[in-house]
Design a protein around this motif. Structure first.
Motif: not given
Lengths: 1122, 490
Positions: B79-86, B418, B420-421, B426-427, B429
Motif C-alpha cells: 500500500g505504499l505511496n508518496h509520502p508514505v514510502a515505508w 510520514l 503528514r510532514d 503532499s499529505w 494516507y
C-alpha cells in the motif's frame, strides 16, 4: 531493387510501419546503392584466405552500414523539403545521428495557432516548445501544445482507409474522392474551426467550382469565435479584438479566464506576467479584478474576486455601464436588480479604479458570455478610452460559415456530407440529430479509428496530426506561420488540405505542400526563410486605428433570463479541452489546476449549495437540464458561486479509446470476502449529454437528484490549507514597499538583519536561518569538489506563476515520465517530477483554532475541510514544486548505495542504475518531490499493473523468450517508444526518480558550447545556451534557471530580488531552487480589501501581521513559543 | 540469590526468614530433568504438534508465495505511496527485531548479572531471538524496489569501486543486524553443545530398544547428526573449562549488541529530518521497547509450551512472574518515552514537531496511537498486582497485548510521521493491501514453523544449566544449595 515511388517514399508502408524519418530532406544524404543490396559489398564474396582480422573489419563495417542503412532503406520521408530551425548561417545544419534537430512549425488552434519549435530525435518529433523568435507569441504556449506530441503517437488513432468497412489504400481513396468530387449533387462540408489562409483559399476555389453545390459548416464545441462576432457586431465591420494585457494597469475580467480557458492563454499569461514583476519598492504592478461564477485560474490569480452567477455577469456589465453614465434599456435595468448590495458596492469601487486608469485599464468578457455582453464590454472600454490602447482591433476575414445546428436543419438539401474531422455525435449537443449527419456522411477524416461518430458506412480516412501535415495558420495578431511536418504520416494519414484540394480540382489535385506553398506569396528563398524561421515576417496585421472604428449606437439588449434555482456552466476542461485530448495520457493525468483531480471531470458546486442540497464530496448526482440528464460526481469547490454548477466538457467518451475510456480492475492476488475485486470507474461523465445548441454555455432550469452511491476521485492534493506554515510567502504591494523602504534604510544605517524583512520575517524560518551553521556545507569541507565554472540554480516567481500546468507536461515530455493511471494516482503514486501545489487561504481562517486539534479523519483526504466556511471566498496560491537541489541534501546522506549524490555543479543527481529502491531518500525529503516506480509503469499496461507471472503464467513465458519484452500491447508499445526522448533514460520499476534540472540538456549544452568555442575558452554556459524544459514552457516567465557563477544571468538577478526566499529554510538544507514571494495588489477602497494576504493571518492568528517582531519574529506558532 | 530448599517438605515448613522459591519445583532429581526435556526430543510428537506444524507450514508457504508475487510484480503491490514510502515492511522489520531482543538479553545480560532463574528459559528465548531475526531479516531484503540488487548494500569489492554509503543508517542496519544474528546464533549453538551430546548419548543407549529396521536406521542417522553437532563433547573437565570461558566471552560480546542493534535500528528514524522521527530519545526508547516486546513474545510462547510439554515444574510461575516484572519496568520506560516525546515536541518550540505529535494522537491515525498507548502503557501496569503476575492465562493475554501494542508502536512511528510532514500539499494516507497483511501473517508461519521444529529436534530447556541450579547439584553446600556452583554436569 526498390525504386523511389512517385511520392518519394521508398519501401512499402506495411514493411516500415513506424520507422519514418526526415532523412535526406534535411541534409544532402545520398541514397547510396549499397543500401539497396541485401548485403554490403564483399559480404557475399568472401575470399578463400579470409583472415580473422578481415572478418572483424567486415563485421565492423557491416554494423556501421546497417546503422546508416536505417536512414536509407527503412525509412519513409516526406518528399518535400522541410527546413530546420536555427540562424540563417546554419541552415545547412547536417543531421548527426544522436543529436536532436529543431524545426519551426505551429499547432493550429481554433482561431489561430501556437508557433512552435519541434525537437526531432532520430527523425521523430519527441518534444515541442514555443518558437521564441515568432513576434506573435514570443515563445508562449500552453499545456496542450506540449501534450500534442503524445497524441501523434496515440495507438487508437485511425490507421486504415476503409469504404463501407472494407480496407483500401490511400491511392484508392484518393481516386474515390476524385469521383466523389465530380459527382452530381450537393455536398456539405463539416469542418472544425481553423484560421488557415490555405484552407480559406481552397474553400474559395471549391465554392467557385461547385458554386451552389457546396456549403461549408464549421463545428466547434467551444466557440471562441464569439469574440470576433461580437466585435464585428459592435463596430459594424469585420474586426477581431486583440487584448494587450502588457499595457493594462487595471484589468477587470467578466467571466473571462484569459489565464486559463481562453484561447491564446499562454500569450495572455505572458503579457499579464510582465505587469506583475517586482524587484524594487518603486516598481509598479497591475491589478486584476475578476467577477466569475466558477473558480478559474484567472480568478485564482486575481487581487479582488467577486463571486457572481454566470447569468448575472450580464447584469454586472450593465451595472458598470450605468456607472459610467451609459443609458441602459429598461430590460437591462431589470437585470441590475439581480445584483446584491454587496456586489454593487464591490463594483462601485472597481469602476472608480477603472475610471482612474482611463486608457490603461481593460475590461474583458469571456467566451461563455453571450454576444451582447461582449458588445457592451466594447462600449465600456470605449468610454474608458481603452480601445486602441489596451485592446486593439485587427481586420478579420469575413466568416460566413454556418454551424452544426444549421447543418442539422439543412441536411435535407444535401446529398452527402464530407466530414473533415468533426465528432458531432460526441460533442454536437443533445438536441442535434448528429446520427442523421453521420448517416449522410460520404467521407470522413477521423482522428480515431473508433470514436463516437464512427460509422462503417462511407469512406473513413485517417486524419494526419499537425506534426505530420503541411499547413499554415494566422496567429492572433495575424502573423502567418507555417505548419511543417516533422515526420511522414505514420499511418499514411491525410490532411484536411489534401481532401479540400481534391474537391477544388479533382483532375489534378495539389498536394498539401503545394497548396501551402502556393498560398505563400514569395520566391523560393523567401519560402525557405519562412519555413526556417517559422513565421512570415511582416505579416502581422496592423490594428485598425480607433478613429476608424465606429461603435454601433445604443446599448445592446442583454437578454434577461430568469435566474432559477440553479444554473449550470459548461466549461472547456483545463486538462482535455473539449475532449480532443481525452485519449492523451499526459492530459488525463495532469491534475486540474483548480480541483487537482486527475482522470475525471467533476460537477463543482459551492459549499453552501452542497449544504442546501444535502450533497457531499464524491456523491453521484443525477442532473437534469431541459429534459436531458447526466449522472456526475459532486465536488465541493472553494470559491464557487452559490447555486452554480460547473460541468467541464470533454470526458465520458465512448468508443475504442483506451486512455479516455479505461477499464481498471483492482484485483488482489486472491479475491474473497475481504479482498474483493472491484472495478474503478474512470474517464468522467459526458456533459454534452445535457448541453444544447440553444444554451451551450450557461443553462438554467436544473434539477439535482442525489443518488445513493459515490464515485472515487483521484486528487493529487487532498489538503487545502497551508496550516499556517510559511510555505508560500505573500505580502500586499503596500507591505512590500514599506518593507523595502525600511530595508534600504537599514542597509544605509548598517543595521540590516535579514530576518526582520519580508519575506524572511514570516514563519519560523527566521530562527534558524542566520544561525544556519549547524551543518558545514560539503563544498566548504572540500572545496576541490566544487566546480568553479558552473553552479546551477533556479528561481521561481510565485507572483507570475498562474498554475497553468504547461511546465508539468513539458517536464513529462522531456523526461519520459510515465503515466500511472487513476488508481495509482488515488494511492498517491503519480510520477510527475514537477507538480504545482495549490493552497487556499481564508480570511480569518486559523487552521489551529479548530478546537485545538486536527479534525479531519477522512480516509483519503480531508473531508471536513469541504464544509468549513473559510473556503467560500478563498485566496489561492500556486507553487511549482520539484526537487530543490539542496546543498546539504537529506536524501543523499541516507541512501545506502550512493545512488543519489551531489555533483560538482550543485546538482543533486540520481544514478538510476545504482538505485536499489530503499525509498529512504523520499522519506527524508521534506519537499516530497522524489517519485518512485512502484510498478514497471513504462512497460506494463495500466489496467494490469498488478498482474505477474504468478497470476498470469503467460507473462513468464514472455519473459523467458524475451527479457525486454513489454507487456503493453504491441501497437501501443511501438508508438510509445517513439514518443520517448532518447536523451533521457527510461526508468524501470523499483527505481527512484526526480527532477535533475534537465541535466541531459545541461550536458548537451556544454558539449555544444565546447565545440563552438574550439580552442577558445568561452565554455561557460550562459542563459542563452540552456533552458530547462519547465523554464522554456513557462509563458509567464516565472521560472529562471541558470548558472549562479555567471553574474549576468537572470537567475542571479532574480535571486538578488528582495522577494527571494527558501522554502523550509530552517531545515538548513540550502535549496538551490528559491522562490520569489507573491505580492498582491489590493485596492484599499474596495469593500473586500485586505491589508495583508489571508495567509499572514494564518501565521499570526493572535495578532495582526507586522507587529510580531523581536526575537520571536515570525515564529509562526503560538503554541511553539518558548 | 541463595537456595534454602534443604528440607524435603519445604512447603510445610514455616520459615523464619523469607524463603526463595525453588527454581525447579518438587525437588525433582537430576535424572528427571534430563528425562523430561530430552524426552520431548526423543519421543513421538503429540497430535497438537502435528496440527500446529501443518498450519504453520502452510502459513509460511503463503508468506513465500506473497513474497514471490511481490518480487515478480513490484513493490506497488503493497500500500505504499508518496509520502508514505515505508509501510508494513519496515514496521514488521522493527517489530521482529525488537522481539529478537529478549533472547540475548536473557542469556547474556542475565548471565552476567548471575540471574540464575534465566536457566530454564534462556534456550527457548534464544531460539526465539534467532527465528525472530530471521523473520525480521526478510523485510529489509524484500522491501527494496529492485530486490535482485539488494546485495549492493553489502560492501562487496567490485570492479567499479563503488562502496556502500557509510553515512546511511540502512547500511549500519546491515552490519548491526547481521552481527547480532551471527553472535546470537553462535551463542545459542554453543549453549546447545552439551545438551546435544546428552541426546546423542541417550540415542546410543536407546538403540537397543529399536525394534524395526526403520527405527534403527532413524536412530543411526540421529546419532550421526547429533554427534556431528555436539562436536565430540564428552563432558571432560577441559571441555567444561573451555566451554565456561567461551560462554562468558560470548555473553560479554552479546551484551553491547543487545543495546546496539535496536539503537541502530532507531537511527533509521532518528537520523532523518522528519518530524516525529528526528528525536534523540529514540535509542534508549527503542531498546526498552525491544526488551518489552521480546519478553512479551517469550511469555506468549512459553506459557503454552510449559503447559503442553508439562514443564511447569521447570518453567515455574516464579519465572513468569519475574518476566512480568521486566515487562512492567520496560513498559513504564516506554510510557515515559511517549510522554517525553510529547513534552519535547511542545517544549522544543518546533511547530512541525508539535503538529506531528498532535497528529499522531488526534489525526487520521488516532486509533493506532491509542491502541499503542493502551497496550503498551496501560496493560503492563496491571502487573503491579501479584495475582496478575502469577496467573498464567492472564499473563498470556497481557503478553498478546504487549505484542500488539509494540507492533502498533512501530506503525505509529513509521506511518503517522510520514503521512503528514512538512508540506501539506503532499499529505496522504496509507492503508495496507492484502499483500502487506498476509505477508506479515505469513512471517508468523515461518516463525512458528522454525519454533516447532526447534522444540521437536532440540532440547527446549538447557538441561545442564537447570541442573546446575538445583540443590542436588551442589556437592559442597551442606544443605545442598546450588549457589556456589556454575553449571552442574550430570
Amino acid at each position: 531493387m526498390k525504386t523511389p515511388s512517385k511520392t518519394g517514399q521508398i519501401g512499402n508502408a506495411a514493411e516500415a510501419q513506424y520507422w519514418r524519418s526526415i532523412g535526406e530532406s534535411v541534409g544532402e544524404l545520398e541514397h547510396p546503392d549499397w543500401s539497396d543490396r541485401e548485403f554490403p559489398e564483399g559480404a557475399t564474396e568472401l575470399p578463400e584466405d579470409f583472415s580473422r582480422r578481415d572478418f572483424l573489419k567486415l563485421m565492423g563495417a557491416s554494423a556501421g552500414l546497417a546503422g546508416a542503412g536505417m536512414l536509407g532503406v527503412g525509412c519513409r520521408r516526406p518528399e518535400e523539403h522541410i527546413v530546420p530551425f536555427g540562424s540563417e548561417q546554419e541552415s545547412g545544419q547536417e543531421y548527426v545521428h544522436g543529436e536532436p534537430m529543431y524545426f519551426a512549425t505551429a499547432m493550429p488552434t481554433r482561431m489561430g495557432a501556437i508557433p512552435l519549435l519541434a525537437e526531432s530525435n532520430e527523425g521523430r518529433p519527441t518534444k515541442v516548445s514555443g518558437n521564441p523568435d515568432c513576434p506573435a507569441t514570443k515563445g508562449s504556449t500552453d499545456g496542450f501544445a506540449y501534450a500534442s506530441v503524445l497524441s501523434l503517437y496515440d495507438p487508437d488513432r485511425a490507421r486504415k482507409y476503409t469504404k463501407n468497412g472494407k480496407e483500401m489504400t490511400k491511392s484508392d481513396t484518393v481516386q474515390e474522392l476524385k469521383t466523389l468530387a465530380k459527382e452530381e449533387g450537393r455536398t456539405a462540408f463539416l469542418m472544425p474551426s481553423a484560421n488557415s489562409p490555405s484552407r480559406d483559399r481552397l474553400i474559395g476555389e471549391i465554392k467557385k467550382r461547385l458554386e451552389e453545390k457546396a456549403a461549408f459548416y464549421v463545428h466547434e464545441a467551444i466557440d471562441f469565435a464569439v469574440h470576433q462576432r461580437a466585435a464585428t457586431q459592435a463596430f459594424g465591420q469585420p474586426v477581431v479584438p486583440n487584448w494587450k494585457f502588457a499595457k493594462a494597469d487595471v484589468v477587470l475580467s467578466l467571466d473571462c479566464d484569459f489565464l486559463g480557458n481562453e484561447e491564446d492563454s499562454g500569450l495572455y499569461a505572458s503579457d499579464f506576467a510582465k505587469t506583475r514583476k517586482l524587484a524594487k519598492a518603486t516598481d509598479t504592478m497591475s491589478r486584476l479584478y475578476s467577477v466569475e461564477a466558477l473558480l478559474t485560474q484567472t480568478g485564482a490569480n486575481a487581487d479582488h474576486r467577486l463571486r457572481a452567477n454566470a447569468l448575472n455577469i450580464g447584469a454586472v456589465a450593465v451595472y458598470l455601464s450605468a456607472k459610467l453614465g451609459m443609458k441602459a434599456s429598461a430590460a437591462s435595468e431589470m437585470l441590475i436588480k439581480g445584483l446584491t448590495d454587496d456586489q454593487k458596492q464591490w463594483l462601485d469601487a472597481c469602476v472608480e479604479d477603472l475610471k482612474e486608469h482611463k486608457g490603461k485599464g481593460l475590461v474583458v468578457a469571456g467566451y461563455r458570455q453571450p454576444e451582447p455582453v461582449h458588445v457592451l464590454v466594447h462600449q465600456i472600454n470605449a468610454v474608458l478610452g481603452n480601445n486602441g490602447k489596451t485592446v486593439e482591433f485587427l481586420p478579420a476575414s469575413v466568416n460566413d460559415f454556418k454551424n452544426l445546428k444549421d447543418l442539422s436543419s439543412d441536411l435535407g438539401k444535401f446529398d452527402r456530407v464530407v466530414n473533415l474531422g468533426c465528432n458531432p455525435v460526441y460533442d454536437g449537443g443533445a438536441d442535434i440529430d448528429s446520427k442523421a449527419i453521420v448517416d449522410k456522411t460520404a467521407f470522413r477524416l477521423t482522428n480515431f479509428a473508433q470514436d463516437e461518430s464512427h460509422s462503417p458506412k462511407g469512406i473513413n480516412a485517417p486524419l494526419a496530426h499537425y506534426l505530420e501535415s503541411w499547413g499554415d495558420a494566422r496567429t492572433s495578431d495575424g502573423t502567418i506561420v507555417p505548419v511543417q511536418p516533422l515526420i511522414a504520416p505514420l499511418f499514411d494519414a491525410m490532411t484536411e488540405l489534401e481532401v479540400l484540394a481534391i474537391f477544388a480540382d479533382p483532375e489534378e489535385p495539389q498536394s498539401d505542400h503545394a497548396v501551402v506553398k502556393d498560398t505563400f506569396s514569395g520566391d523560393d528563398a523567401a519560402w525557405q526563410h519562412y519555413l526556417h524561421r517559422g513565421y512570415q515576417e511582416g505579416s502581422a496585421l496592423d490594428p485598425i486605428p480607433v478613429e476608424e472604428l465606429e461603435l454601433s449606437k445604443g446599448l445592446p439588449d442583454i437578454p434577461y433570463r430568469q435566474v432559477s434555482d440553479l444554473e449550470v456552466v459548461f466549461t472547456r476542461d483545463y486538462s482535455v479541452d473539449d475532449g480532443r485530448f481525452a485519449n492523451n495520457g499526459w492530459c488525463q493525468e495532469v491534475p486540474d489546476p483548480i480541483t487537482k483531480i486527475t482522470w475525471d471531470n467533476v460537477m463543482s458546486i459551492s459549499r453552501k449549495t452542497a449544504l442546501d442540497k444535502g450533497l457531499e464530496n464524491g456523491r453521484m448526482v443525477r442532473l437534469e437540464v431541459g429534459g436531458y440528464e447526466v449522472e456526475a460526481p459532486v465536488w465541493i469547490q472553494p470559491g464557487m458561486a452559490d447555486n452554480t454548477v460547473s460541468l467541464p466538457l470533454g470526458y465520458g467518451r465512448t468508443g475504442n479509446l483506451r486512455i479516455a475510456n479505461f477499464k481498471y480492475e483492482k484485483r488482489p492476488l486472491i479475491s474473497n470476502e475481504f479482498f474483493r475485486a472491484e472495478d474503478i470507474p474512470v474517464g468522467g461523465f459526458n456533459a454534452y449529454k445535457v448541453r444544447t445548441s440553444g444554451e451551450p454555455n450557461i443553462a438554467t432550469g436544473v434539477k439535482l437528484m442525489s443518488l445513493d452511491r459515490s464515485y472515487p476521485l483521484s486528487s493529487t492534493q487532498e489538503h487545502w490549507s497551508m496550516e499556517g506554515r510559511p510555505i508560500v510567502r505573500e505580502a500586499t504591494l503596500n507591505e512590500f514597499r514599506k518593507s523595502e523602504g525600511k530595508r534600504e534604510e537599514a542597509i544605509k544605517k548598517g543595521e540590516y538583519s535579514e530576518k526582520e524583512f519580508f519575506p524572511d520575517n514570516m514563519g519560523i524560518g527566521s530562527h534558524a536561518r542566520n544561525e544556519g551553521k549547524i551543518y558545514q556545507h560539503p563544498y566548504k569541507e572540500r572545496p576541490s569538489l566544487k566546480s568553479d565554472m558552473h553552479q546551477w540554480g533556479m528561481s521561481i516567481d510565485l507572483n507570475t506563476c498562474n498554475g497553468c500546468n504547461a511546465c508539468v507536461i513539458a517536464c513529462q515530455s522531456e523526461n519520459n515520465i510515465p503515466i500511472v493511471g487513476k488508481e495509482q494516482v488515488a494511492k498517491g503514486r503519480e510520477m510527475h517530477w514537477l507538480r504545482i501545489d495549490r493552497y487556499y487561504t481564508g480570511r480569518h481562517h486559523d487552521p489551529k483554532a479548530a478546537d485545538g486539534r486536527i479534525k479531519d479523519k477522512g480516509q483519503a483526504g480531508d473531508d471536513e475541510q469541504h464544509t468549513e466556511e473559510w473556503i467560500d471566498d478563498p485566496q489561492v496560491v500556486n507553487m511549482p514544486m520539484s526537487c530543490v537541489h539542496c546543498e546539504n541534501a537529506p536524501c543523499e546522506s541516507v541512501c545506502p548505495v550512493n545512488a543519489t549524490v551531489h555533483d560538482s555543479e550543485g546538482l543533486n543527481i540520481m544514478a538510476y542504475n545504482r538505485c536499489v529502491g530503499t525509498r529512504y531518500c523520499s522519506n527524508n525529503c521534506a519537499w516530497k518531490v522524489r517519485r518512485f516506480n512502484y510498478f514497471d509503469y513504462n512497460k506494463r499496461p495500466l489496467e494490469s499493473l498488478y498482474e505477474s507471472p504468478l497470476t498470469k503464467p503467460a507473462l513468464f513465458l514472455d519473459w523467458l523468450t524475451d527479457r525486454e519484452k513489454p507487456s503493453k500491447r504491441e501497437d501501443e508499445w511501438d508508438l510509445l517508444e517513439l514518443a520517448k526522448n532518447p536523451q533521457v533514460s527510461v526508468r524501470m520499476r523499483g527505481v527512484m526518480e526526480k527532477c535533475d534540472y534537465c541535466s541531459s540538456r545541461i550536458q548537451a549544452a556544454k558539449i555544444t558550447k565546447k565545440v563552438k568555442a574550439g580552442s577558445g575558452d568561452d565554455v561557460m554556459l550562459r542563459d542563452a545556451d540552456l533552458k530547462t524544459a519547465c523554464q522554456s514552457a513557462c509563458s509567464a516567465d516565472a521560472i529562471t534557471f541558470g548558472n549562479l557563477l555567471d553574474k549576468e544571468s537572470a537567475v542571479v538577478r532574480d535571486k538578488k530580488n528582495p522577494r527571494t526566499y527558501e522554502t523550509l529554510d530552517f531545515l538548513d538544507n540550502g535549496s538551490r531552487t528559491t522562490y520569489l514571494a507573491k505580492v498582491r495588489n489590493p485596492n484599499p477602497k474596495m469593500p473586500d480589501t485586505y491589508t495583508e494576504p489571508f495567509s499572514s493571518g494564518e501565521y499570526h492568528p493572535q495578532e495582526p501581521h507586522g507587529k510580531h517582531g523581536g526575537d520571536h519574529a515570525g515564529h509562526g506558532n503560538e503554541e511553539g513559543g518558548h | 540469590m541463595s537456595e534454602t530448599a534443604a528440607q524435603p517438605q519445604v512447603e510445610t515448613h514455616t520459615p523464619k526468614e523469607l524463603v526463595r522459591q525453588p527454581l525447579v519445583l518438587n525437588n525433582r532429581p537430576l535424572g528427571w530433568i534430563t528425562e523430561q526435556v530430552a524426552g520431548i526430543v526423543e519421543g513421538r510428537m503429540p497430535r497438537w504438534w502435528n496440527v500446529a506444524f501443518i498450519i504453520s507450514f502452510l502459513v509460511m508457504m503463503m508468506c513465500f508465495t506473497y513474497i514471490g508475487y511481490l518480487i515478480l510484480t513490484g513493490v506497488g503491490v503493497w500500500g505504499l505511496n508518496h509520502p508514505v514510502a515505508w509501510g508494513w515492511a519496515i514496521v514488521n522489520f522493527v517489530f521482529w527485531i525488537g522481539i529478537g531482543h529478549a533472547g540475548t538479553l536473557i542469556s547474556a545480560i542475565l548471565f552476567l548479572l548471575r540471574q540464575k532463574w534465566r536457566t530454564s528459559i534462556n534456550r527457548t528465548a534464544e531460539a526465539m531471538t534467532i527465528f525472530a531475526v530471521i523473520c525480521a531479516g526478510i523485510f529489509p531484503g524484500i522491501h527494496v524496489g529492485r530486490i535482485w540488487l539488494a546485495w549492493w548494500l553489502l560492501p562487496v569489492p567490485n570492479a567499479n569501486s563503488i562502496w556502500p554509503q557509510f553515512r546511511s543508517p540502512l547500511l549500519w542496519d546491515v552490519f548491526a543486524v547481521s552481527t547480532y544474528f551471527t553472535v546470537s546464533l553462535l551463542f545459542w549453538y554453543m549453549g546447545l553443545i552439551p545438551d546435544l551430546a546428552t541426546i546423542r548419548d541417550r540415542l546410543r543407549k536407546n538403540a537397543d530398544k529399536c525394534t524395526t529396521g526403520c527405527e534403527k536406521l532413524i536412530n543411526k542417522v540421529k546419532q550421526y547428526l547429533y554427534g556431528i553437532f555436539s562436536m565430540g563433547w564428552i563432558g571432560s573437565n577441559r571441555h567444561w573449562r573451555n566451554y565456561e570461558k567461551a560462554y562468558l566471552l560470548l555473553a560479554g560480546l552479546s551484551t553491547p549488541l543487545v543495546l546496539s542493534v535496536h539503537s541502530i535500528v532507531s537511527f533509521d528514524f532518528a537520523i532523518s529530518q522528519l518530524p516525529g522521527w528526528h528525536t534523540t530519545i529514540f535509542p534508549p526508547y527503542f531498546v526498552a521497547g525491544a526488551v518489552f516486546s521480546g519478553f512479551g513474545m517469550v511469555l506468549t510462547l512459553m506459557i503454552p509450551m510449559r503447559a503442553l510439554f508439562k514443564l511447569e515444574e521447570i518453567i515455574t510461575v516464579r519465572h513468569l512472574e519475574l518476566m512480568c516484572k521486566v515487562i512492567m519496568a520496560t513498559g513504564t520506560i516506554v510510557g515515559y518515552a511517549y510522554g517525553m516525546e510529547f513534552f519535547i515536541a511542545w517544549y522544543g518550540g518546533n511547530p512541525y514537531e508539535l503538529y506531528a505529535f498532535k497528529n499522531r494522537a488526534f489525526g487520521p491515525y488516532w486509533w493506532a496511537y491509542w491502541i499503542m498507548i493502551s497496550c503498551n502503557v496501560i496493560s503492563p501496569q496491571l502487573f503491579w498486582f501479584k495475582w496478575t503476575r502469577t496467573t498464567p492465562w492472564f499473563i498470556f493475554v497481557v503478553s498478546i497485548f504487549v505484542n500488539i501494542g509494540m507492533w502498533f508502536e512501530r506503525f505509529v512511528i513509521v506511518v503517522t510521521s510520514l503521512h503528514r510532514d512538512y508540506l501539506p500539499s503532499s499529505w496522504g494516507y496509507y492503508s495496507p493491501t492484502q499483500v502487506d497483511i498476509l505477508t506479515f501473517v505469513g512471517t508468523f508461519g515461518l516463525f512458528m514453523t522454525l519454533f516447532l521444529l526447534f522444540v521437536r529436534y532440540l532440547p527446549a530447556i538447557c538441561i545442564f544449566e537447570v541442573k546446575g541450579v538445583t540443590p542436588q547439584a551442589d556437592p559442597h553446600a551442606k544443605e545442598g544449595g546450588a549457589d556456589k556452583v556454575e553449571g552442574g554436569g550430570h
